[in-house]
Design an enzyme around this catalytic site. Structure first.
Site, mmCIF file in Angstrom:
data_model
loop_
_atom_site.group_PDB
_atom_site.id
_atom_site.type_symbol
_atom_site.label_atom_id
_atom_site.label_comp_id
_atom_site.label_asym_id
_atom_site.label_seq_id
_atom_site.Cartn_x
_atom_site.Cartn_y
_atom_site.Cartn_z
ATOM 1 N N THR A 16 23.444 27.656 -10.643
ATOM 2 C CA THR A 16 22.727 27.464 -9.369
ATOM 3 C C THR A 16 22.344 25.998 -9.182
ATOM 4 O OG1 THR A 16 21.827 29.695 -9.568
ATOM 5 C CG2 THR A 16 20.699 28.220 -8.043
ATOM 6 N N GLY A 190 19.118 33.237 -6.013
ATOM 7 C CA GLY A 190 19.197 32.163 -7.024
ATOM 8 C C GLY A 190 17.841 31.634 -7.454
ATOM 9 N N LYS A 208 5.481 26.034 -17.050
ATOM 10 C CA LYS A 208 5.235 24.970 -16.062
ATOM 11 C C LYS A 208 3.815 24.432 -16.204
ATOM 12 C CE LYS A 208 8.697 26.662 -12.830
ATOM 13 N NZ LYS A 208 8.988 27.661 -11.798
HETATM 14 P P1 NAP Z 1 22.282 29.278 -14.191
HETATM 15 O O1 NAP Z 1 22.658 29.532 -12.774
HETATM 16 O O2 NAP Z 1 22.238 30.426 -15.137
HETATM 17 O O3 NAP Z 1 23.313 28.163 -14.750
HETATM 18 C C1 NAP Z 1 23.354 27.780 -16.108
HETATM 19 C C2 NAP Z 1 24.607 26.945 -16.325
HETATM 20 O O4 NAP Z 1 24.597 26.452 -17.647
HETATM 21 C C3 NAP Z 1 25.912 27.718 -16.153
HETATM 22 O O5 NAP Z 1 26.885 26.912 -15.564
HETATM 23 C C4 NAP Z 1 26.293 28.065 -17.600
HETATM 24 O O6 NAP Z 1 27.715 28.151 -17.783
HETATM 25 C C5 NAP Z 1 25.787 26.845 -18.334
HETATM 26 N N1 NAP Z 1 25.395 27.157 -19.696
HETATM 27 C C6 NAP Z 1 24.353 27.909 -20.116
HETATM 28 N N2 NAP Z 1 24.308 27.960 -21.450
HETATM 29 C C7 NAP Z 1 25.348 27.227 -21.895
HETATM 30 C C8 NAP Z 1 25.840 26.892 -23.173
HETATM 31 N N3 NAP Z 1 25.254 27.337 -24.294
HETATM 32 N N4 NAP Z 1 26.938 26.096 -23.263
HETATM 33 C C9 NAP Z 1 27.539 25.638 -22.149
HETATM 34 N N5 NAP Z 1 27.120 25.908 -20.896
HETATM 35 C C10 NAP Z 1 26.041 26.694 -20.771
HETATM 36 O O7 NAP Z 1 20.865 28.578 -14.299
HETATM 37 P P2 NAP Z 1 20.099 27.752 -13.160
HETATM 38 O O8 NAP Z 1 19.351 28.689 -12.286
HETATM 39 O O9 NAP Z 1 21.012 26.765 -12.559
HETATM 40 O O10 NAP Z 1 18.984 27.012 -14.039
HETATM 41 C C11 NAP Z 1 19.311 25.923 -14.853
HETATM 42 C C12 NAP Z 1 18.041 25.261 -15.365
HETATM 43 O O11 NAP Z 1 17.271 24.798 -14.261
HETATM 44 C C13 NAP Z 1 17.113 26.170 -16.158
HETATM 45 O O12 NAP Z 1 16.447 25.394 -17.136
HETATM 46 C C14 NAP Z 1 16.114 26.630 -15.116
HETATM 47 O O13 NAP Z 1 14.882 27.011 -15.678
HETATM 48 C C15 NAP Z 1 15.973 25.368 -14.301
HETATM 49 N N6 NAP Z 1 15.516 25.547 -12.932
HETATM 50 C C16 NAP Z 1 16.129 26.474 -12.133
HETATM 51 C C17 NAP Z 1 15.722 26.582 -10.815
HETATM 52 C C18 NAP Z 1 16.362 27.586 -9.879
HETATM 53 O O14 NAP Z 1 15.881 27.706 -8.749
HETATM 54 N N7 NAP Z 1 17.398 28.291 -10.280
HETATM 55 C C19 NAP Z 1 14.705 25.765 -10.324
HETATM 56 C C20 NAP Z 1 14.107 24.817 -11.170
HETATM 57 C C21 NAP Z 1 14.530 24.724 -12.484
HETATM 58 P P3 NAP Z 1 28.575 29.323 -17.070
HETATM 59 O O15 NAP Z 1 28.504 29.028 -15.595
HETATM 60 O O16 NAP Z 1 29.942 29.169 -17.598
HETATM 61 O O17 NAP Z 1 27.887 30.606 -17.436
HETATM 62 N N1 HSE Z 2 12.694 30.937 -11.737
HETATM 63 C C1 HSE Z 2 11.941 29.839 -11.280
HETATM 64 C C2 HSE Z 2 11.043 30.281 -10.140
HETATM 65 C C3 HSE Z 2 12.874 28.743 -10.807
HETATM 66 O O1 HSE Z 2 11.250 31.387 -9.614
HETATM 67 O O2 HSE Z 2 10.127 29.560 -9.779
HETATM 68 C C4 HSE Z 2 12.146 27.476 -10.457
HETATM 69 O O3 HSE Z 2 11.617 26.876 -11.609
#
Ligand code: NAP
Ligand code: HSE
Length: 432
Positions: A16, A190, A208
Site C-alpha cells: 500500500t 488499505g 505510535k
Molecule cells: P503492505 O501493503 O502489507 O506492504 C508490505 C510490503 O513489504 C509488500 O510489498 C511486501 O512484499 C513487502 N515485504 C514485507 N515483508 C517482506 C520481507 N520480509 N521481505 C521482502 N519484502 C517484504 O504494508 P503497508 O500497508 O504498505 O505498510 C507498510 C509499512 O508502513 C508498515 O510499517 C505500516 O505500519 C506502515 N504504515 C502503513 C500505513 C497504511 O495506511 N497502510 C500508514 C502509515 C504507516 P509483497 O508485496 O511481495 O508481499
Molecule cells: N493501520 C494504521 C492505521 C495505518 O489504521 O492508522 C497508519 O499508521
C-alpha cells in the site's frame, strides 16, 4: 540541475505505502528533483513475491526479493523502509545505518521496540533516521514536535492516531455497521495493518504513542509499559448511551507530563461532543498537543492510506537527500534527545468515567451498585436505566473524577454479585 549526481534509493516494500511512494516519485519527479537539488533515482524495490503486478512505472529490473543484492550496491544513498514488521526490517535498517546510508521508515512497530537504539546508531554513524509516516499518516506531527515545538515544553497530548479504529467507530456509530463489516472495509481501503489485531486491539496506537513520547516528552518508553485497550468491546448501545450523555466514543492515545511522572495510556474514551476531537471522523487522525507556552495546538488529516502516507515518506526522503547533498547528514536526527522517564501506574490515573452494568431489575440492585462505588471513592454524576420486564436491564452512569483503580475495584465487586447478568464495563471520559 540535470548535471547533479542522482540520489539513489532502495525501496524496501512495495505494498500500500510503497506503491504510493513510487506514484508520488513519478508524478512529482521534476518538482522533487528541484527541491532536492538532484534527481531521486529508484535502484531497487524489495518484495517477497517478485511476480505480483506492481504500481505503474515500477520497472521490472528494480524488483528483487534478494536483500543482499541491495545491501551490496555501493552507489546507494537512502533506504526507504515500508515493508513493516520488526525482525527483517530492523536488520536491513541497522545494516543500512552501519553503512552510513540515510534511512526513512514508516514502521512504528519497529520504532516502538528499537527506536532509541536505531536513533543512537544513526547519530553514531552521522546519518539520518527519519520517520514522519510512522505516526498520523500524512500529518506532519513528527516534524512539528521535533522542530516547531523544540522551544516549548509539551505537557499534554491527546491523539486519535489509529485510522482503522476511527474509521470503524465512525461507520458503526453513523451507519450501524457491525464490527466485522467495518473492519473488512478498512482493510479493503488499505488502512489496516497486515495483522489487523494490531489496530483493533490498540497496539498500533500504543506504538505510535511510544514514538510520540520520544519527541513530545523526550522519553524512552517500552511499549509493554503502556496500558492498552482496543475497540472490540464497544457496541451500538455504548454509542447510543454516549450520545445521550453528550459524548462520542473515540479511540485515544493519551500522554501527560506531570513533571516527576509521565502518564501514557491507550483506550477508547468518551469525548464531549463540544471537543474538536469528537468531530474527527472516518480515517482522519488528529493529535492535540498542549505546550506550556504555546497552549493547545491541533494537527489533523488523513492518518492512513497509500497517498497520505506516501506524502510523509517522500517528504522525509527529500529532507534526508538534501541534508546529504548539503553535507549536514545526521543533523536533524542528533536533535532528538531522550531519557528514561517513570510512568504513573494506571490505577493512580484520575478521570471521570462512564460505567455500564447489565443487571437484574429488582429492588436493592441500584443501592448495591452505588454502595460498591461509594466504598471505593467513586461518586455518581448522572444515571439512566433502560429496558424493563423479563430480562436484565442496562444501568449506565457517569461519575465525577475518580481513581482508575477505585473504579476497577468497585467493578470487580459488582461483577461478583448474583444480580449481575454480564460483567460491568467502564470507559474514561476525556476532560479539557
Ligand atoms: P503492505 O501493503 O502489507 O506492504 C508490505 C510490503 O513489504 C509488500 O510489498 C511486501 O512484499 C513487502 N515485504 C514485507 N515483508 C517482506 C520481507 N520480509 N521481505 C521482502 N519484502 C517484504 O504494508 P503497508 O500497508 O504498505 O505498510 C507498510 C509499512 O508502513 C508498515 O510499517 C505500516 O505500519 C506502515 N504504515 C502503513 C500505513 C497504511 O495506511 N497502510 C500508514 C502509515 C504507516 P509483497 O508485496 O511481495 O508481499
Ligand atoms: N493501520 C494504521 C492505521 C495505518 O489504521 O492508522 C497508519 O499508521
Amino acid at each position: 540541475m540535470s548535471e547533479a549526481k542522482p540520489v539513489r534509493i532502495a525501496l524496501l516494500g512495495c505494498g500500500t505505502v510503497g506503491g504510493g511512494v513510487l506514484r508520488l516519485l513519478r508524478q512529482n519527479q521534476a518538482y522533487l528533483a528541484s527541491r532536492v537539488g538532484a534527481p531521486l533515482e529508484v535502484r531497487h524495490v524489495l518484495v517477497r513475491d517478485t511476480t505480483r503486478p506492481r504500481e505503474e512505472g515500477c520497472e521490472q529490473a528494480w524488483i528483487t526479493d534478494d536483500a543482499g543484492r541491495i545491501l551490496e550496491d555501493d552507489s546507494l544513498d537512502v533506504l526507504v523502509e515500508v515493508m513493516g514488521g520488526e525482525q527483517r526490517a530492523g536488520e536491513l535498517i541497522e545494516r543500512g545505518l552501519q553503512r552510513g546510508l540515510g534511512v526513512v521508515t514508516a514502521n512504528k512497530f519497529l520504532l516502538a521496540r528499537r527506536g532509541p537504539e536505531l536513533l543512537d546508531l544513526a547519530v553514531k554513524q552521522g546519518t539520518d533516521l527519519a520517520f514522519e509516516a510512522s505516526v498520523g499518516g500524512g500529518i506532519p506531527v513528527i516534524r512539528t514536535l521535533r522542530e516547531a515545538l523544540t522551544s516549548d515544553w509539551v505537557e499534554r497530548l491527546d491523539g486519535i492516531v489509529n485510522g482503522t479504529c476511527n474509521y470503524m467507530l465512525t461507520r458503526m456509530r453513523e451507519d450501524g455497521w457491525g464490527f466485522e463489516e467495518a473492519l473488512r472495509e478498512a482493510q479493503r481501503l488499505g488502512y489496516a495493518e497486515a495483522e489487523p489485531s494490531l489496530d483493533v486491539d490498540g497496539h498500533d496506537a500504543a506504538q505510535k504513542l511510544v514514538v510520540l513520547a520520544m519527541l513530545a516528552f523526550g522519553a524512552r518508553v517500552r511499549e509493554a509499559s503502556v496500558p492498552v485497550q482496543g475497540i472490540r468491546a464497544i457496541d451500538a448501545a455504548d454509542h447510543r448511551f454516549a450520545e445521550r450523555f453528550g459524548y462520542r466514543i473515540k479511540h485515544l492515545a493519551v500522554g501527560r507530563d506531570h513533571g516527576g511522572h509521565l502518564e501514557l495510556r491507550v483506550h477508547p474514551a468518551l469525548v464531549p461532543t463540544s471537543d474538536v476531537l469528537a468531530s474527527v471522523s472516518g480515517v482522519l487522525n488528529a493529535i492535540r498537543v498542549e505546550g506550556r507556552a504555546l497552549g493547545p495546538c491541533l494537527l489533523s488529516g488523513r492518518g492512513a492510506g497509500a497517498m497520505p502516507t506516501a506524502v510523509s515518506v517522500v517528504a522525509d526522503l527529500v529532507d534526508v537527500a538534501r541534508a546529504r547533498i548539503a553535507g549536514v547528514a545526521g543533523l536533524a536526527t542528533r536533535g532528538i534527545q531522550m531519557a528514561e522517564r517513570a510512568l504513573l501506574p494506571l490505577q493512580e490515573v484520575s478521570s471521570p468515567f462512564y460505567l455500564r452494568f447489565s443487571v437484574q431489575d429488582r429492588p436493592g440492585v441500584l443501592a448495591a451498585i452505588a454502595g460498591s462505588l461509594g466504598d471505593n471513592g467513586v461518586s455518581i454524576e448522572q444515571m439512566v436505566q433502560t429496558g424493563a420486564g423479563e430480562g436484565p436491564v442496562d444501568i449506565v452512569m457517569t461519575t465525577h473524577r475518580a481513581r482508575w483503580g477505585g473504579v476497577e475495584q468497585a467493578l470487580v465487586h459488582i461483577n461478583q454479585q448474583d444480580f449481575t447478568a454480564k460483567p460491568g464495563r467502564f470507559l474514561p471520559i476525556l476532560q479539557g
